[in-house]
Design an enzyme around this catalytic site. Structure first.
Site, short mmCIF file in Angstrom:
data_model
loop_
_atom_site.label_atom_id
_atom_site.label_comp_id
_atom_site.label_asym_id
_atom_site.label_seq_id
_atom_site.Cartn_x
_atom_site.Cartn_y
_atom_site.Cartn_z
N ASP A 8 20.57 -5.04 -34.16
CA ASP A 8 21.07 -6.36 -34.53
C ASP A 8 19.91 -7.35 -34.39
OD1 ASP A 8 20.81 -6.72 -31.80
OD2 ASP A 8 22.87 -7.40 -31.46
N HIS A 9 20.22 -8.66 -34.49
CA HIS A 9 19.17 -9.68 -34.40
C HIS A 9 18.45 -9.63 -33.04
CE1 HIS A 9 22.95 -11.23 -32.90
NE2 HIS A 9 22.27 -12.07 -32.13
N CYS A 66 20.25 -3.08 -29.42
CA CYS A 66 20.85 -4.42 -29.51
C CYS A 66 20.40 -5.17 -28.25
CB CYS A 66 22.36 -4.38 -29.70
SG CYS A 66 23.33 -3.72 -28.33
N GLY A 67 21.07 -6.23 -27.89
CA GLY A 67 20.61 -7.01 -26.74
C GLY A 67 20.65 -6.20 -25.46
N THR A 68 21.80 -5.62 -25.18
CA THR A 68 21.95 -4.79 -23.97
C THR A 68 21.88 -3.30 -24.28
OG1 THR A 68 24.33 -4.75 -24.31
CG2 THR A 68 23.47 -6.48 -22.84
N GLY A 69 22.09 -2.93 -25.52
CA GLY A 69 22.24 -1.52 -25.91
C GLY A 69 23.69 -1.06 -25.80
N GLY A 71 26.69 -2.56 -26.92
CA GLY A 71 27.51 -2.65 -28.13
C GLY A 71 27.17 -1.57 -29.14
N HIS A 99 19.95 17.48 -20.84
CA HIS A 99 21.29 17.84 -20.34
C HIS A 99 22.41 17.51 -21.33
CE1 HIS A 99 20.28 17.98 -15.73
NE2 HIS A 99 19.40 18.63 -16.48
N ASN A 100 22.24 16.47 -22.13
CA ASN A 100 23.35 16.00 -22.98
C ASN A 100 23.13 16.28 -24.46
OD1 ASN A 100 22.80 13.40 -20.81
ND2 ASN A 100 24.69 14.59 -20.63
N ARG A 110 17.06 -6.89 -24.42
CA ARG A 110 17.08 -7.92 -23.38
C ARG A 110 17.08 -7.29 -21.99
NH1 ARG A 110 21.79 -11.37 -26.56
NH2 ARG A 110 20.41 -12.32 -28.11
N ARG A 133 24.22 26.05 -18.81
CA ARG A 133 25.44 25.38 -18.35
C ARG A 133 25.64 24.04 -19.05
NH1 ARG A 133 23.72 21.75 -13.86
NH2 ARG A 133 21.54 22.25 -13.52
N HIS A 134 24.52 23.45 -19.50
CA HIS A 134 24.64 22.17 -20.20
C HIS A 134 25.28 22.35 -21.58
CE1 HIS A 134 22.26 20.67 -16.93
NE2 HIS A 134 21.29 21.52 -17.22
N ARG A 137 29.01 22.21 -21.29
CA ARG A 137 29.55 20.86 -21.15
C ARG A 137 29.50 20.10 -22.47
NH1 ARG A 137 26.57 20.75 -15.39
NH2 ARG A 137 28.08 22.14 -14.45
C1 RB5 Z 1 24.12 -10.30 -29.31
O1 RB5 Z 1 24.10 -11.60 -28.81
C2 RB5 Z 1 24.60 -9.32 -28.24
O2 RB5 Z 1 25.94 -9.51 -27.99
C3 RB5 Z 1 24.31 -7.91 -28.67
O3 RB5 Z 1 22.97 -7.76 -28.98
C4 RB5 Z 1 24.61 -6.82 -27.66
O4 RB5 Z 1 24.00 -7.08 -26.44
C5 RB5 Z 1 26.02 -6.41 -27.53
O5 RB5 Z 1 26.35 -5.41 -26.85
#
Ligand code: RB5
Length: 151
Positions: A8-9, A66-69, A71, A99-100, A110, A133-134, A137
């Site tokens: 995303d942005h 994304c910002g946090t990864g 979403g 493992h996965n 971010r 074993r992996h 699973r």
């Molecule tokens: C965008 O502002 C933010 O919500 C997105 O990048 C992400 O962090 C969502 O999980």
């Protein structure tokens, strides 16, 4: 190897750095998602592109930012056959493969800087699934998908 990458942005700037790194390492890149870092772009659309590229065979693996990864990892993991690991260090990225048997790596622009991000990308592509074993699973995960996901 062909890698589908999208963001995303919030992930736009880091995505450009990851793409440059992948190309330097000889990967073919399918790029998608936001076209700049300012106009809002949904992580849902970016994640759909990666999942569809991997599941169709257009790409071997995916990188989701994304910002946090959070979403975008939620989005790709909605698809049957996608195993996406949301990682914040090299150890997790390596384990997601060993493992996965992860086929998509997700991280947050971010949350981690360029150094950690590129380290995770290298760890993800250098590590191999260990099987054994992996594999049992991961097989159980696939059974869960069969039970709960519509085709
Ligand atoms: C965008 O502002 C933010 O919500 C997105 O990048 C992400 O962090 C969502 O999980």
């Amino acid at each position: 190897m062909i890698v589908s990458i999208a963001s995303d942005h919030a992930g736009y700037d880091l995505r450009q750095q990851v793409i440059a790194h992948l190309k330097e390492k000889g990967f073919e890149v399918l790029d998608g998602g936001a076209t700049n870092g300012t106009d809002a772009y949904s992580y849902v659309e970016a994640g759909k592109k990666i999942a569809e590229d991997v599941l169709s065979g257009r790409a071997d693996r995916g990188i989701a930012i994304c910002g946090t990864g959070i979403g975008i990892s939620l989005v790709v993991n909605k698809y049957k056959g996608i195993r996406c690991g949301l990682c914040c260090n090299e150890f997790m990225a390596k384990m997601s493969r060993q493992h996965n048997d992860a086929n998509v790596l997700a991280f947050g622009a971010r949350v981690v800087g360029k150094g950690v991000a590129l380290g995770m990308v290298d760890a993800f592509f250098e590590a191999e699934f260990l099987g054994g074993r992996h594999a049992e699973r991961v097989g159980d995960l696939t059974k869960l998908e069969e039970e709960h996901f519509k085709a």
